[in-house]
Design a protein around this motif. Structure first.
Motif, PDB file in Angstrom:
ATOM      1  N   ALA A  87       0.628  -1.242   0.068  1.00 21.17           N
ATOM      2  CA  ALA A  87      -0.433   0.223   0.110  1.00 21.17           C
ATOM      3  C   ALA A  87       1.106   1.413   0.100  1.00 21.17           C
ATOM      4  N   PRO A  88       0.408   2.431  -0.874  1.00 22.73           N
ATOM      5  CA  PRO A  88       1.217   3.780  -0.751  1.00 22.73           C
ATOM      6  C   PRO A  88       1.449   3.800   1.509  1.00 22.73           C
ATOM      7  N   ALA A  89       2.916   3.799   1.203  1.00 21.68           N
ATOM      8  CA  ALA A  89       3.555   4.357   2.368  1.00 21.68           C
ATOM      9  C   ALA A  89       3.961   3.586   4.050  1.00 21.68           C
ATOM     10  N   ALA A  90       2.582   2.705   3.146  1.00 22.63           N
ATOM     11  CA  ALA A  90       3.462   1.787   4.166  1.00 22.63           C
ATOM     12  C   ALA A  90       5.040   1.051   3.874  1.00 22.63           C
ATOM     13  N   ASP A 150       4.627   4.641  -3.754  1.00 26.47           N
ATOM     14  CA  ASP A 150       5.285   3.760  -2.600  1.00 26.47           C
ATOM     15  C   ASP A 150       6.046   4.371  -1.183  1.00 26.47           C
ATOM     16  N   ASP A 151       6.301   5.370  -1.543  1.00 22.69           N
ATOM     17  CA  ASP A 151       8.307   5.200  -0.621  1.00 22.69           C
ATOM     18  C   ASP A 151       8.243   6.427   0.043  1.00 22.69           C
ATOM     19  N   PRO A 152       7.143   8.023   0.553  1.00 28.26           N
ATOM     20  CA  PRO A 152       7.282   9.243   0.376  1.00 28.26           C
ATOM     21  C   PRO A 152       8.176   9.944   1.307  1.00 28.26           C
ATOM     22  N   THR A 153       8.851   8.621   2.137  1.00 26.62           N
ATOM     23  CA  THR A 153      10.583   8.959   2.370  1.00 26.62           C
ATOM     24  C   THR A 153      11.304   9.860   1.409  1.00 26.62           C
ATOM     25  N   ARG A 154      11.275   8.777   0.350  1.00 22.24           N
ATOM     26  CA  ARG A 154      12.353   8.718  -0.784  1.00 22.24           C
ATOM     27  C   ARG A 154      12.038  10.729  -0.861  1.00 22.24           C
ATOM     28  N   ILE A 155      11.191  10.874  -0.548  1.00 20.67           N
ATOM     29  CA  ILE A 155      11.014  12.618  -1.211  1.00 20.67           C
ATOM     30  C   ILE A 155      12.285  13.157   0.146  1.00 20.67           C
ATOM     31  N   LEU A 156      11.660  13.216   1.134  1.00 17.99           N
ATOM     32  CA  LEU A 156      12.797  14.036   1.954  1.00 17.99           C
ATOM     33  C   LEU A 156      14.364  13.575   2.018  1.00 17.99           C
ATOM     34  N   ARG A 157      14.294  12.204   1.745  1.00 18.18           N
ATOM     35  CA  ARG A 157      16.094  12.408   1.378  1.00 18.18           C
ATOM     36  C   ARG A 157      16.532  12.421   0.212  1.00 18.18           C
ATOM     37  N   GLY A 158      15.263  12.963  -1.046  1.00 23.78           N
ATOM     38  CA  GLY A 158      16.090  13.735  -2.116  1.00 23.78           C
ATOM     39  C   GLY A 158      16.118  14.625  -1.883  1.00 23.78           C
TER      40      GLY A 158
END
Ligand code: CTP
Length: 400
Positions: A87-90, A150-158
């Motif tokens: 699921a999104p963000a899971a 899939d993984d919004p933490t990638r936005i902050l990693r980016g």
């Protein structure tokens, strides 16, 4: 060496992720990530013996091992995986995979390269998503269109990578960012995962350079109700950073979460009711303390002005955390009275050893109880005000 050990075990092993990126950027990698096609435990244990590892941990559940070489280099071994997001963000479901599936699960093309370590084909670069070209062009590009969903933490990693390496989001990734924000993708993300990423961001030395990106990527809502109105925040954060460095140079053992002064500075002009939801959602350490600091900071110039004696000033600073004091020194950097008084407190007053302790006071005839506590407080105030400076004159002062 790892490659040779892997070869003896018949296990393909690859240097992956940040270490490969940093190699191309000619930067030192803080740790080495190795992806293993096969038995990670056997490789980890063989490495442990041969590199004289000072620290070793194996997590059977994740098929990962952490080793530290005697030179202090951290080595992370992980079994190659294949990830599926239910699921999104899971959190993803994970299965063993090969190096291709392991690269395919990664965040950006520049982080999805691998270098083979086995002597057979040693040094061969696997770059299925053209990460090297993106690195040269300074572009952060996701591997597929659902990456941020899939993984919004990638936005902050980016955001962190863009800040640290002065990179931009590739146009199609920027489009995906917009779609992810339209889909409200941070809402299903757990507070703990969101806070972890924000904390890493707040810890960045180059944090002031992240502020224009927070605006361009429309991410301020994660931290505050509105983007900061004035353009003084970068200067404020820079000053905060300088104060942290000053304190760490003076007192290297003073425990300090550097993200707290930064958070205080980002929130210093925000109504507390507007950030309460952040504090409710994120596992910020010592929230009560943080809120108390935010409440105390605006009134500091006035309360300090009213304080006549050094002891009164010290008492005011005692009511603020060290992180809060550093933030105050950044906010009121132009007010020498505040900065000097904060420095005096952090350097001297906070560390003054008591001249007489409770037991000594009892030997002098004072009874245990609240009045003893009061006497100790009075003694401390007299010491802070320079009225007493050793055991003898402290005793005389008591008799008087
Ligand atoms: N990774 C990922 N998605 C995540 C977390 C990690 O794809 N949400 C992958 C990336 O390939 C990344 C690697 O795992 O390069 C290692 O992650 P991490 O150690 O967090 O970052 P590094 O890229 O090594 O960067 P640095 O340690 O320098 O911050």
């Amino acid at each position: 060496q790892i490659g040779r050990i892997a070869q003896q075990l018949g296990t393909p092993a690859y240097l992956v992720g940040g270490a490969v990126r940093d190699l191309f950027l000619k930067r030192d990698a803080p740790d080495l990530d190795v992806a293993v096609e096969g038995d990670t435990r056997a490789l980890a244990e063989a490495c442990k013996a041969q590199i004289h590892s000072t620290h070793y941990q194996f997590h059977a559940q994740f098929g990962t091992a952490i080793l530290e070489s005697s030179q202090g280099m951290a080595l992370d071994l992980a079994q190659c995986r294949l990830e599926h997001y239910p699921a999104p963000a899971a959190l993803p479901e994970v299965r063993p995979g090969n190096i291709q599936t392991d690269l395919a699960r990664r965040d950006f093309t520049v982080n999805a390269m691998a270098i083979r370590l086995n002597p057979q084909q040693f040094g061969i670069l696997l770059d299925p998503y053209d990460g090297q070209a993106d690195l040269q062009a300074g572009l952060l590009r996701t591997l597929h269109s659902r990456s941020f969903l899939d993984d919004p933490t990638r936005i902050l990693r980016g955001l962190r990578f863009a800040t640290r390496f002065q990179m931009d989001l590739a146009p199609e990734s920027h489009q995906q960012l917009k779609q992810a924000l339209q889909a409200d993708i941070f809402t299903p993300l757990s507070g703990a995962r969101l806070w972890r990423e924000l904390r890493y961001l707040l810890e960045l030395e180059a944090l002031p350079s992240a502020l224009p990106l927070l605006s361009a990527w429309k991410l301020w809502f994660l931290l505050r109700p509105k983007p900061p109105a004035s353009s003084t925040l970068p200067t404020l954060l820079q000053r905060g950073h300088e104060q942290i460095q000053w304190l760490q140079a003076q007192f290297p053992d003073e425990p300090l979460d550097v993200f707290i002064p930064m958070l205080i500075l980002i929130w210093q002009d925000v109504r507390l009711s507007d950030i309460q939801h952040c504090l409710d959602r994120w596992p910020v350490p010592d929230r009560g303390r943080l809120l108390a600091d935010l409440r105390a900071l605006p009134g500091l110039p006035e309360t300090l002005l009213k304080a006549k004696h050094p002891s009164q000033k010290a008492n005011i600073w005692q009511g603020v955390s060290v992180a809060g004091i550093l933030a105050a020194m950044a906010i009121y950097a132009d007010n020498a009275t505040i900065v000097d008084s904060a420095r005096l407190y952090l350097q001297v007053q906070k560390h003054l050893p008591s001249l007489l302790n409770g037991q000594e006071l009892q030997t002098l005839g004072l009874k245990a109880g609240p009045s003893l506590g009061k006497t100790l407080k009075l003694l401390r105030e007299a010491q802070l005000n320079g009225e007493i400076s050793n055991k003898e004159n402290a005793q005389q002062w008591l008799i008087k």
